[in-house]
Write an enzyme that holds these catalytic residues in place. Sequence first.
Site, short mmCIF file in Angstrom:
data_model
loop_
_atom_site.label_atom_id
_atom_site.label_comp_id
_atom_site.label_asym_id
_atom_site.label_seq_id
_atom_site.Cartn_x
_atom_site.Cartn_y
_atom_site.Cartn_z
N ASP A 13 0.84 -1.21 0.00
CA ASP A 13 0.00 0.00 0.00
C ASP A 13 0.87 1.26 0.00
O ASP A 13 0.36 2.38 -0.10
CB ASP A 13 -1.03 -0.01 1.13
CG ASP A 13 -0.40 -0.10 2.51
OD1 ASP A 13 0.83 -0.19 2.62
OD2 ASP A 13 -1.17 -0.08 3.50
N SER A 14 2.20 1.07 0.02
CA SER A 14 3.12 2.19 -0.22
C SER A 14 2.86 2.79 -1.59
O SER A 14 3.31 3.91 -1.87
CB SER A 14 4.58 1.73 -0.12
OG SER A 14 4.80 0.60 -0.94
N ASP A 64 -1.04 -5.94 -0.05
CA ASP A 64 -1.42 -5.43 1.27
C ASP A 64 -2.93 -5.29 1.39
O ASP A 64 -3.59 -4.82 0.46
CB ASP A 64 -0.81 -4.03 1.48
CG ASP A 64 0.57 -4.10 2.11
OD1 ASP A 64 0.85 -5.08 2.83
OD2 ASP A 64 1.36 -3.17 1.88
N LYS A 115 -0.94 -9.41 3.06
CA LYS A 115 -0.21 -8.94 4.25
C LYS A 115 -1.10 -7.93 4.96
O LYS A 115 -1.81 -7.15 4.30
CB LYS A 115 1.12 -8.31 3.82
CG LYS A 115 1.90 -7.64 4.95
CD LYS A 115 3.31 -7.30 4.53
CE LYS A 115 3.50 -6.00 3.81
NZ LYS A 115 2.99 -4.79 4.50
N GLU A 123 -1.16 -5.34 8.72
CA GLU A 123 -0.36 -4.80 9.82
C GLU A 123 -0.95 -5.16 11.17
O GLU A 123 -2.16 -4.99 11.39
CB GLU A 123 -0.28 -3.27 9.69
CG GLU A 123 0.40 -2.82 8.40
CD GLU A 123 0.49 -1.30 8.28
OE1 GLU A 123 0.13 -0.58 9.24
OE2 GLU A 123 0.93 -0.84 7.22
N GLU A 182 9.30 -3.86 10.29
CA GLU A 182 9.63 -2.52 9.79
C GLU A 182 10.12 -1.62 10.91
O GLU A 182 9.47 -1.49 11.96
CB GLU A 182 8.38 -1.91 9.11
CG GLU A 182 8.66 -0.52 8.54
CD GLU A 182 7.75 -0.11 7.39
OE1 GLU A 182 6.83 -0.87 7.05
OE2 GLU A 182 7.98 0.98 6.85
O1 KIV Z 1 3.55 -1.03 1.70
C1 KIV Z 1 4.67 -1.55 1.53
O2 KIV Z 1 5.30 -1.36 0.50
C2 KIV Z 1 5.21 -2.39 2.58
C3 KIV Z 1 6.64 -2.82 2.49
C4 KIV Z 1 7.57 -1.71 2.43
C5 KIV Z 1 7.00 -3.77 3.52
O3 KIV Z 1 4.51 -2.71 3.48
#
Ligand code: KIV
Length: 263
Positions: free
Chosen positions: A46-47, A85, A113, A115, A182
């Site tokens: 989600d970055s 994510d 994934k 959090e 992280e």
């Molecule tokens: O959102 C993302 O790109 C991430 C990674 C940097 C681990 O969670």
Amino acid sequence: MKAKVTAEGIRAMKGGGKKIAALTAYDFPMTRLLDEAGIPLLLVGDSLGMVVLGYPDTTLVTMEEMEHHVRAAARAHPRALLGADLPFHSCETPEQAAANARRLVQAGAEFVKAEGGLAILGQVRAIVAAGIPFCGHLGMLPQRVREEGGYHVKGRSEPEHQTLLADAEALATAGAFAIVLELVTPPVAREVTRRSPIPTIGIGSGPDCDGQILVTHDLLGTFPWFTPKFVKPELNAAEQMRAAVHRWKSSVESPEAEALPGR
Ligand code: KIV
């Protein structure tokens, strides 16, 4: 031809001597390039909210935006394991977590994934029970950036240290195949890694995790306006792009100058 990477294959890399190199990818060409470079684990993180969509942080990313980018990345049919994510507020209950994880899988993700540790254990169990491989994410949780007023290193205090150990153990017991750590202090990341039966994949958490993940834009310098302190870019792509575009612009604007000998 090398075999398709699976979540089980990534989990089996724990203690195997070779560290796991993981990167983010948000579209077809980058997924294909990183896959051709042999990266075994790719994440539609989600970055993408910051490095692709121009948001100030990840909290504005929606399920629809994640699905759109997962579809694009999945069209590369990577040999790498491709994950996605669960964005902010998409995983509040076990039912919602499983339903949204299924949506990401339908879009082409091979794992999801989310959090959190003990706080989302019911959600993790529901995702795993739905047959979807799950990767944890502990330490600094970017989706909490507004709540916490910034991106702060985790593991400095004893309560944080103990929470990280308990969260990591709980995720592994619930069936996660790996955990991203992280911005965890390196000694605590080392301890979590030593105790964890599943691989840890660090980002800004020192060298002793079982693998490392970076936002690809940080590694290649394609988002030059912000680079996290812990990243050493391998390329300054933004500079090279600006220079290439400048050369082309000049050739269009003054073609006779371009035609001069020596140009
Ligand atoms: O959102 C993302 O790109 C991430 C990674 C940097 C681990 O969670």
